[in-house]
Scaffold this motif. Sequence first.
Motif, PDB file in Angstrom:
ATOM      1  N   SER A   1       0.822  -1.210   0.000  1.00 24.98           N
ATOM      2  CA  SER A   1       0.000   0.000   0.000  1.00 24.98           C
ATOM      3  C   SER A   1       0.858   1.264   0.000  1.00 24.98           C
ATOM      4  N   ILE A   2       1.937   1.251   0.773  1.00 23.84           N
ATOM      5  CA  ILE A   2       2.814   2.418   0.830  1.00 23.84           C
ATOM      6  C   ILE A   2       3.438   2.682  -0.536  1.00 23.84           C
ATOM      7  N   ILE A   3       3.913   1.623  -1.192  1.00 22.86           N
ATOM      8  CA  ILE A   3       4.513   1.789  -2.528  1.00 22.86           C
ATOM      9  C   ILE A   3       3.468   2.283  -3.523  1.00 22.86           C
ATOM     10  N   LYS A   4       2.274   1.711  -3.470  1.00 21.51           N
ATOM     11  CA  LYS A   4       1.207   2.074  -4.404  1.00 21.51           C
ATOM     12  C   LYS A   4       0.707   3.498  -4.187  1.00 21.51           C
ATOM     13  N   GLN A   5       0.523   3.871  -2.926  1.00 21.45           N
ATOM     14  CA  GLN A   5      -0.084   5.156  -2.599  1.00 21.45           C
ATOM     15  C   GLN A   5       0.924   6.297  -2.448  1.00 21.45           C
ATOM     16  N   GLU A   6       2.163   5.958  -2.058  1.00 20.32           N
ATOM     17  CA  GLU A   6       3.130   7.010  -1.741  1.00 20.32           C
ATOM     18  C   GLU A   6       4.448   6.880  -2.503  1.00 20.32           C
ATOM     19  N   SER A   7       4.546   5.879  -3.380  1.00 16.74           N
ATOM     20  CA  SER A   7       5.755   5.551  -4.139  1.00 16.74           C
ATOM     21  C   SER A   7       6.785   4.886  -3.233  1.00 16.74           C
TER      22      SER A   7
ATOM     23  N   LEU B   1       8.585   4.429   1.721  1.00 15.77           N
ATOM     24  CA  LEU B   1       9.203   3.446   2.614  1.00 15.77           C
ATOM     25  C   LEU B   1      10.371   4.049   3.397  1.00 15.77           C
ATOM     26  N   TYR B   2      10.855   5.192   2.934  1.00 14.27           N
ATOM     27  CA  TYR B   2      12.027   5.808   3.560  1.00 14.27           C
ATOM     28  C   TYR B   2      11.698   7.082   4.317  1.00 14.27           C
ATOM     29  N   LYS B   3      10.426   7.286   4.607  1.00 15.21           N
ATOM     30  CA  LYS B   3      10.049   8.454   5.402  1.00 15.21           C
ATOM     31  C   LYS B   3      10.686   8.356   6.786  1.00 15.21           C
ATOM     32  N   GLY B   4      11.253   9.447   7.227  1.00 15.46           N
ATOM     33  CA  GLY B   4      11.857   9.481   8.549  1.00 15.46           C
ATOM     34  C   GLY B   4      13.249   8.891   8.624  1.00 15.46           C
TER      35      GLY B   4
ATOM     36  N   PRO C   1      17.156   8.232  11.996  1.00 17.11           N
ATOM     37  CA  PRO C   1      18.094   7.131  12.285  1.00 17.11           C
ATOM     38  C   PRO C   1      19.490   7.370  11.719  1.00 17.11           C
ATOM     39  N   MET C   2      19.565   8.005  10.560  1.00 15.04           N
ATOM     40  CA  MET C   2      20.878   8.281   9.965  1.00 15.04           C
ATOM     41  C   MET C   2      21.695   9.205  10.870  1.00 15.04           C
ATOM     42  N   MET C   3      21.016  10.153  11.515  1.00 15.94           N
ATOM     43  CA  MET C   3      21.702  11.076  12.415  1.00 15.94           C
ATOM     44  C   MET C   3      22.045  10.427  13.745  1.00 15.94           C
ATOM     45  N   GLY C   4      21.156   9.561  14.240  1.00 12.97           N
ATOM     46  CA  GLY C   4      21.297   9.062  15.600  1.00 12.97           C
ATOM     47  C   GLY C   4      21.959   7.719  15.791  1.00 12.97           C
ATOM     48  N   LEU C   5      21.822   6.811  14.825  1.00 16.09           N
ATOM     49  CA  LEU C   5      22.277   5.438  15.051  1.00 16.09           C
ATOM     50  C   LEU C   5      23.784   5.303  15.236  1.00 16.09           C
ATOM     51  N   THR C   6      24.547   6.137  14.572  1.00 19.35           N
ATOM     52  CA  THR C   6      26.003   6.087  14.746  1.00 19.35           C
ATOM     53  C   THR C   6      26.375   6.336  16.208  1.00 19.35           C
ATOM     54  N   PHE C   7      25.787   7.381  16.794  1.00 20.15           N
ATOM     55  CA  PHE C   7      26.068   7.724  18.187  1.00 20.15           C
ATOM     56  C   PHE C   7      25.512   6.661  19.138  1.00 20.15           C
ATOM     57  N   ILE C   8      24.323   6.139  18.804  1.00 18.19           N
ATOM     58  CA  ILE C   8      23.710   5.123  19.659  1.00 18.19           C
ATOM     59  C   ILE C   8      24.568   3.872  19.729  1.00 18.19           C
TER      60      ILE C   8
ATOM     61  N   GLU D   1      13.540   8.482  17.806  1.00 22.13           N
ATOM     62  CA  GLU D   1      12.373   7.704  17.417  1.00 22.13           C
ATOM     63  C   GLU D   1      11.104   8.547  17.388  1.00 22.13           C
ATOM     64  N   LEU D   2      11.070   9.594  18.179  1.00 20.44           N
ATOM     65  CA  LEU D   2       9.929  10.517  18.118  1.00 20.44           C
ATOM     66  C   LEU D   2       9.862  11.165  16.745  1.00 20.44           C
ATOM     67  N   ALA D   3      10.995  11.684  16.274  1.00 18.34           N
ATOM     68  CA  ALA D   3      11.040  12.316  14.951  1.00 18.34           C
ATOM     69  C   ALA D   3      10.733  11.303  13.855  1.00 18.34           C
ATOM     70  N   LYS D   4      11.279  10.103  13.991  1.00 19.78           N
ATOM     71  CA  LYS D   4      11.052   9.055  12.992  1.00 19.78           C
ATOM     72  C   LYS D   4       9.566   8.704  12.912  1.00 19.78           C
ATOM     73  N   THR D   5       8.937   8.550  14.064  1.00 19.42           N
ATOM     74  CA  THR D   5       7.516   8.193  14.112  1.00 19.42           C
ATOM     75  C   THR D   5       6.656   9.277  13.480  1.00 19.42           C
ATOM     76  N   ARG D   6       6.915  10.540  13.842  1.00 20.11           N
ATOM     77  CA  ARG D   6       6.119  11.648  13.300  1.00 20.11           C
ATOM     78  C   ARG D   6       6.301  11.772  11.782  1.00 20.11           C
ATOM     79  N   MET D   7       7.535  11.580  11.304  1.00 18.39           N
ATOM     80  CA  MET D   7       7.800  11.668   9.869  1.00 18.39           C
ATOM     81  C   MET D   7       7.148  10.513   9.114  1.00 18.39           C
ATOM     82  N   GLN D   8       7.130   9.328   9.710  1.00 18.84           N
ATOM     83  CA  GLN D   8       6.551   8.157   9.042  1.00 18.84           C
ATOM     84  C   GLN D   8       5.036   8.245   8.943  1.00 18.84           C
ATOM     85  N   LEU D   9       4.422   8.964   9.865  1.00 17.82           N
ATOM     86  CA  LEU D   9       2.964   9.108   9.845  1.00 17.82           C
ATOM     87  C   LEU D   9       2.509  10.293   9.003  1.00 17.82           C
ATOM     88  N   GLN D  10       3.435  11.162   8.649  1.00 16.14           N
ATOM     89  CA  GLN D  10       3.080  12.345   7.871  1.00 16.14           C
ATOM     90  C   GLN D  10       2.700  11.965   6.436  1.00 16.14           C
TER      91      GLN D  10
END
Length: 275
Positions: free
Chosen positions: A22-28, A32-35, A39-46, A88-97
Amino acid sequence: VRLQVQNVEKPLYRGTFHCFQSIIKQESAFGLYKGIGSPMMGLTFINALVFGVQGNTLRALGKDTPLNQFLAGSAAGAIQCVICCPMELAKTRMQLQGTGEYKLKTKNYKNSLDCLIKIYQKEGLRGINRGMVSTFIRETPSFGFYFLTYDCMTRYLGCEAEDNYVIPKLLFSGGMSGIVSWLSTYPMDVIKSRLQADGVGGVTQYNGILDCVRKSYHEEGWRVFTRGLTSTLLRAFPVNAATFATVTVFLMYMKSEDNLPECEPGPVIHQPSSL
């Protein structure tokens, strides 16, 4: 995240693969890469924090026992929440946008950093740290099981530095560690996602963790705490296989070159084998 927070009365997705399609069909495919910025900013430090704290805590505890492996992992999981929760807050909000929109009609956030800035401007530090307690409850035991499982798996498989199959063994051990860690605290991840997504669209449903647990269970039953589990486990195996194998091989290489003679490998300290 989409599966965890969707409305049970009007569900958009029937399951993991339907959500993916559905994500691919409706949003291209970009949907799948929203947000991804967060993780790109945070995972290295984590990861640097997690493996550093785990290794040093284990050394401080002295003996390499299963209990100490669990305690060292738990300490690492607790400390990294400071970075993990806002990420994860930013990731969640971006993925739902823009859910279901091929082109965003209204864009509240330009990117993950803009998302955090706007949340801070509106809600302050409390808003940035929304879901911190649930993240702490999830991450502390989860990372304990994470490192304990990896230690037990590498011992059981007899991982030796000179073994021709050491890389596949490390990959398998890391992948299984990721699965066990997620299974150990997954219901709390559902609660964490719901709390961080709460307020999107201007409607607030939950007053806290217990209120979220009570309302979620009352409306959807116990199955609500397994929402999105399939997609999480499908992601967990390759991600953690790559993470653990990369860290272990890198430390093995550095130690063999004698560049860091005072350092012991973080996740596999004091193994009875040459690894």
